[in-house]
Design a protein around this motif. Structure first.
Motif, PDB file in Angstrom:
ATOM      1  N   SER A 424       0.825  -1.201   0.000  1.00  0.00           N
ATOM      2  CA  SER A 424       0.000   0.000   0.000  1.00  0.00           C
ATOM      3  C   SER A 424       0.863   1.255   0.000  1.00  0.00           C
ATOM      4  N   THR A 425       0.278   2.344  -0.463  1.00  0.00           N
ATOM      5  CA  THR A 425       0.910   3.661  -0.387  1.00  0.00           C
ATOM      6  C   THR A 425       0.355   4.424   0.817  1.00  0.00           C
ATOM      7  N   TYR A 426       0.709   5.703   0.932  1.00  0.00           N
ATOM      8  CA  TYR A 426       0.428   6.523   2.101  1.00  0.00           C
ATOM      9  C   TYR A 426      -0.342   7.773   1.676  1.00  0.00           C
ATOM     10  N   ALA A 427      -1.082   8.362   2.614  1.00  0.00           N
ATOM     11  CA  ALA A 427      -1.804   9.611   2.334  1.00  0.00           C
ATOM     12  C   ALA A 427      -2.084  10.324   3.652  1.00  0.00           C
ATOM     13  N   PHE A 428      -2.561  11.548   3.563  1.00  0.00           N
ATOM     14  CA  PHE A 428      -2.993  12.313   4.742  1.00  0.00           C
ATOM     15  C   PHE A 428      -4.495  12.585   4.647  1.00  0.00           C
ATOM     16  N   ALA A 429      -5.157  12.544   5.779  1.00  0.00           N
ATOM     17  CA  ALA A 429      -6.514  13.077   5.897  1.00  0.00           C
ATOM     18  C   ALA A 429      -6.388  14.490   6.452  1.00  0.00           C
ATOM     19  N   VAL A 430      -7.118  15.422   5.845  1.00  0.00           N
ATOM     20  CA  VAL A 430      -7.078  16.831   6.267  1.00  0.00           C
ATOM     21  C   VAL A 430      -8.508  17.337   6.367  1.00  0.00           C
ATOM     22  N   ALA A 431      -8.674  18.508   6.974  1.00  0.00           N
ATOM     23  CA  ALA A 431     -10.006  19.107   7.055  1.00  0.00           C
ATOM     24  C   ALA A 431     -10.541  19.382   5.655  1.00  0.00           C
ATOM     25  N   GLU A 432     -11.865  19.385   5.534  1.00  0.00           N
ATOM     26  CA  GLU A 432     -12.472  19.595   4.222  1.00  0.00           C
ATOM     27  C   GLU A 432     -11.938  20.867   3.576  1.00  0.00           C
ATOM     28  N   GLY A 433     -11.588  20.743   2.291  1.00  0.00           N
ATOM     29  CA  GLY A 433     -11.042  21.875   1.559  1.00  0.00           C
ATOM     30  C   GLY A 433      -9.547  22.030   1.715  1.00  0.00           C
ATOM     31  N   ASP A 479      -4.253   5.851  19.715  1.00  0.00           N
ATOM     32  CA  ASP A 479      -5.436   5.259  19.100  1.00  0.00           C
ATOM     33  C   ASP A 479      -5.812   6.051  17.857  1.00  0.00           C
ATOM     34  N   VAL A 480      -6.101   5.366  16.763  1.00  0.00           N
ATOM     35  CA  VAL A 480      -6.441   6.046  15.520  1.00  0.00           C
ATOM     36  C   VAL A 480      -7.747   6.810  15.638  1.00  0.00           C
ATOM     37  N   ASN A 481      -8.723   6.219  16.301  1.00  0.00           N
ATOM     38  CA  ASN A 481      -9.998   6.913  16.465  1.00  0.00           C
ATOM     39  C   ASN A 481      -9.778   8.292  17.083  1.00  0.00           C
ATOM     40  N   ALA A 482      -8.870   8.349  18.074  1.00  0.00           N
ATOM     41  CA  ALA A 482      -8.575   9.632  18.716  1.00  0.00           C
ATOM     42  C   ALA A 482      -7.913  10.600  17.743  1.00  0.00           C
ATOM     43  N   GLN A 483      -7.115  10.086  16.819  1.00  0.00           N
ATOM     44  CA  GLN A 483      -6.477  10.956  15.823  1.00  0.00           C
ATOM     45  C   GLN A 483      -7.530  11.676  14.980  1.00  0.00           C
ATOM     46  N   TYR A 484      -8.488  10.893  14.475  1.00  0.00           N
ATOM     47  CA  TYR A 484      -9.485  11.494  13.588  1.00  0.00           C
ATOM     48  C   TYR A 484     -10.455  12.385  14.353  1.00  0.00           C
ATOM     49  N   GLU A 485     -10.734  12.058  15.600  1.00  0.00           N
ATOM     50  CA  GLU A 485     -11.542  12.956  16.419  1.00  0.00           C
ATOM     51  C   GLU A 485     -10.823  14.294  16.602  1.00  0.00           C
ATOM     52  N   ALA A 486      -9.507  14.241  16.785  1.00  0.00           N
ATOM     53  CA  ALA A 486      -8.724  15.473  16.938  1.00  0.00           C
ATOM     54  C   ALA A 486      -8.750  16.298  15.658  1.00  0.00           C
ATOM     55  N   LEU A 487      -8.700  15.615  14.504  1.00  0.00           N
ATOM     56  CA  LEU A 487      -8.773  16.323  13.226  1.00  0.00           C
ATOM     57  C   LEU A 487     -10.128  17.002  13.072  1.00  0.00           C
ATOM     58  N   LEU A 488     -11.201  16.294  13.378  1.00  0.00           N
ATOM     59  CA  LEU A 488     -12.541  16.867  13.252  1.00  0.00           C
ATOM     60  C   LEU A 488     -12.755  18.027  14.218  1.00  0.00           C
ATOM     61  N   GLY A 490     -10.400  20.058  15.084  1.00  0.00           N
ATOM     62  CA  GLY A 490      -9.474  21.139  14.754  1.00  0.00           C
ATOM     63  C   GLY A 490      -8.246  21.192  15.640  1.00  0.00           C
ATOM     64  N   ARG A 491      -7.988  20.148  16.430  1.00  0.00           N
ATOM     65  CA  ARG A 491      -6.807  20.157  17.309  1.00  0.00           C
ATOM     66  C   ARG A 491      -5.537  19.751  16.557  1.00  0.00           C
ATOM     67  N   VAL A 492      -5.691  19.059  15.425  1.00  0.00           N
ATOM     68  CA  VAL A 492      -4.573  18.763  14.530  1.00  0.00           C
ATOM     69  C   VAL A 492      -5.017  19.107  13.124  1.00  0.00           C
ATOM     70  N   ASP A 493      -4.033  19.261  12.237  1.00  0.00           N
ATOM     71  CA  ASP A 493      -4.328  19.650  10.857  1.00  0.00           C
ATOM     72  C   ASP A 493      -4.306  18.481   9.883  1.00  0.00           C
ATOM     73  N   ALA A 494      -3.671  17.374  10.260  1.00  0.00           N
ATOM     74  CA  ALA A 494      -3.551  16.243   9.335  1.00  0.00           C
ATOM     75  C   ALA A 494      -3.359  14.950  10.121  1.00  0.00           C
TER      76      ALA A 494
END
Length: 587
Positions: A424-433, A479-488, A490-494
């Motif tokens: 597999s390759t790699y990517a980032f999830a970021v806020a919409e836009g 925990d990954v779930n905590a990562q995405y909650e932080a992104l949603l 706005g506590r992290v950018d990616a």
């Protein structure tokens, strides 16, 4: 001179990387859809954990070899044991080392940075004792792989399979036929090579001792046939035909056949390379599998008269297929219990439990298929944080890891891995836009000043360090779930992760996240890092049995069907099918 275990990048791996990036760039470009392409629709998606585990070091990273392999690379030469049997391994009158096994060995060793072979010629029965005594570094004599021999030395996977035949006097005066039973029925005296499998074949067929003559040398067998001291000589079909052709008009060959063991089962005769040193064998075997896949081995072996079908038959097998014996130790215990406990980290689509407690994911599904072939019909799961997977396995909390864990040299120093079942390759999830304009590499995190959520204990930490991301831009999560909650929030950018994990999260949170283009991370030296997932073990015998079946299910398409059902592309499974664990751990 210090030589690396893979002295140059594998062009095959670079092509696979290009293929994967091309595919996942397209997939990532579709990551802002309405979620209808989401391959996993379980409600557990939103509670997935450990989505950011990344790749291991690719062979082009040139992990330094150690032990015997490093010594051989520094010397630039390997000594092989031969038994002067045409066409398997022999010296001609000018001292040239010829045969299918030496030629294949040269091709493999060249990829390991060793450009020369020398030979020690001994009687066939002395090959294994000579290797054990350190007389040479490996056996390159086309030796059949058997369970009995594998208790004395370790073998590579096979590079050919062959049937059996008898050479008889011209006209076949006794009427010897195409099986060992005909030796018994005709009363023929059979020349048998001491230390070879022929002794076992004759014993299994109850050939009387008075009809057997033992010889230490192949040529002496045929000299005895020509002199009328024996009535038949057994051997692989190709050896017999070579001798018949070399003595035109003086010998005939009986029809080829597959010998039977004492229980009436066919005995598959497939030749490989013998070793004492495990690391040397693993490195050799990894390259051998590559050269089988790209057609090099077929070209070399068929040049000596083997049929393409004989090379294809070997390509579908591993050493585990040819050395299968009654299981002992952990594997026997698991078979008796009928259940294996696997370690998971609740990451969709790799390995997770849904809300009803069902164990899902590409890794558990592949594990089920493999374990069923080993006589184990049920799996149970222990769900832990990703960083606790390896310690939990070491502590005996579960029997294996089935979490799609990327195979890396560092992890392979702690546990042992199967071959991979996907890349597999790699990517980032970021806020919409993507308000900060994070791009398709770790350098963009530095350039944009984005705060990156990094999974503790995963390779993401290494990626971030290799890219010199300032400590102030990194937030560690267990925990990954905590990562995405932080992104949603706005506590992290990616948040970084495998492309498929990121796309699953983007689709599960439609309209709240975007996915950046997929990419292949770089290590501190600027080398691309190939990310391929496998299964983790502590017990070697269990791993070997699992790995042998896994290779079979990769070859017959079962693994592709199971893995692609979770959204992986066929190309990602194909990439893994061409690799072994040795490719991903530097041998």
């Amino acid at each position: 001179m210090t030589t690396k275990s893979r002295s140059r990048p594998s062009h095959l791996l670079l092509r696979l990387l290009a293929l994967l990036v091309g595919f996942t760039l397209t997939a990532a470009a579709c990551g802002d859809s309405d979620g209808s392409d989401d391959p996993v629709t379980s409600p557990a998606e939103e509670t997935a954990a450990t989505g950011s585990d990344g790749a291991g070091t690719s062979p082009s990273d040139e992990t330094a070899a150690t032990g015997l392999l490093a010594e051989l690379q520094e010397a630039g030469v390997v000594t092989v044991g031969l038994a002067n049997e045409i066409p398997y391994g022999y010296e001609d009158e000018d001292g040239n080392i010829l045969g299918e096994a030496p030629d294949v060995a040269r091709a493999v060793l060249a990829e390991l940075g060793i450009d020369r072979i020398e030979a020690e010629v001994v009687d066939f029965g002395a090959l294994i004792p000579g290797l054990q005594a350190g007389q040479y570094d490996m056996i390159a004599a086309g030796m059949f792989i058997t369970p009995e021999r594998s208790e004395q030395i370790i073998f590579s996977d096979p590079d050919y399979c062959s049937t059996y035949a008898f050479a008889v006097a011209e006209g076949n005066p006794l009427g010897v036929g195409g099986d060992f039973g005909s030796i018994v029925d005709t009363g023929a005296t059979l020349a048998v090579l001491s230390g070879a499998v022929d002794e076992d074949y004759a014993a299994d067929a109850n050939v009387p001792a008075g009809q057997i003559e033992l010889f230490a040398d192949v040529n002496a067998q045929y000299e005895a046939l020509l002199a009328g001291r024996v009535d038949a000589v057994g051997g692989t079909s190709l050896t017999v035909l070579n001798q018949v052709n070399a003595n035109d008009g003086e010998m005939d060959a009986t029809p080829a056949f597959v010998p039977l063991d004492a229980d009436g089962n066919e005995v598959l005769g497939c030749g490989g390379f013998g070793f004492i040193d495990q690391d040397f064998r693993d490195a050799f075997n990894g390259v051998l599998r590559e050269l089988i896949a790209d057609g090099t081995v077929e070209e070399l072996v068929t040049a000596y008269g083997f049929a393409p079908e004989e090379v294809l038959a070997a390509a579908r097998l591993t050493v585990a297929d040819l050395t299968a014996v009654a299981a002992t130790g952990l594997l026997a215990e698991l078979q008796e219990a009928g259940v294996v406990t696997v370690g998971l980290a609740n990451e969709i689509p790799y390995g997770y439990e849904d809300e009803s407690g069902n164990i899902l994911g590409e890794a558990p599904d592949v594990a089920r298929a493999v374990l069923a072939e080993l006589g184990i019909d049920r799996i149970e799961a222990e769900v832990v944080d990703f960083g606790a997977l390896i310690p939990g396995l070491q502590a005996g909390q579960y029997d294996m890891i089935a979490a799609g864990m990327f195979i890396t040299p560092e992890r392979s120093e702690q546990i042992i891995f199967s071959d991979p079942d996907y890349c597999s390759t790699y990517a980032f999830a970021v806020a919409e836009g993507n308000p900060l304009g994070v791009g398709g590499d770790f350098g963009s995190i530095v350039d944009t000043g984005a705060t990156l959520a990094v999974l503790s204990g995963a390779v993401d930490e290494d990626y971030a360090a290799d890219a010199n991301i300032p400590a102030g831009q990194i937030e560690l999560f267990a925990d990954v779930n905590a990562q995405y909650e932080a992104l949603l929030a706005g506590r992290v950018d990616a948040v970084g992760g495998t492309s498929l994990t990121v796309l699953n999260q983007v689709n599960a949170n439609d309209g709240e996240m975007d996915a950046t283009p997929a990419f292949v991370p770089l290590d501190a030296d600027g080398n691309e890092v190939l990310g391929c997932g496998g299964f983790g073990f502590i017990d070697q015998d269990f791993r070997d049995a699992f790995n042998g079946v896994l290779r079979e299910l990769i070859a017959d398409g079962t693994v592709e069907e199971l893995v692609t059902a979770y959204g992986f592309a066929p190309e990602e499974v194909l990439a893994a099918a061409r690799l072994t664990v040795a490719d991903l751990t530097g041998g």
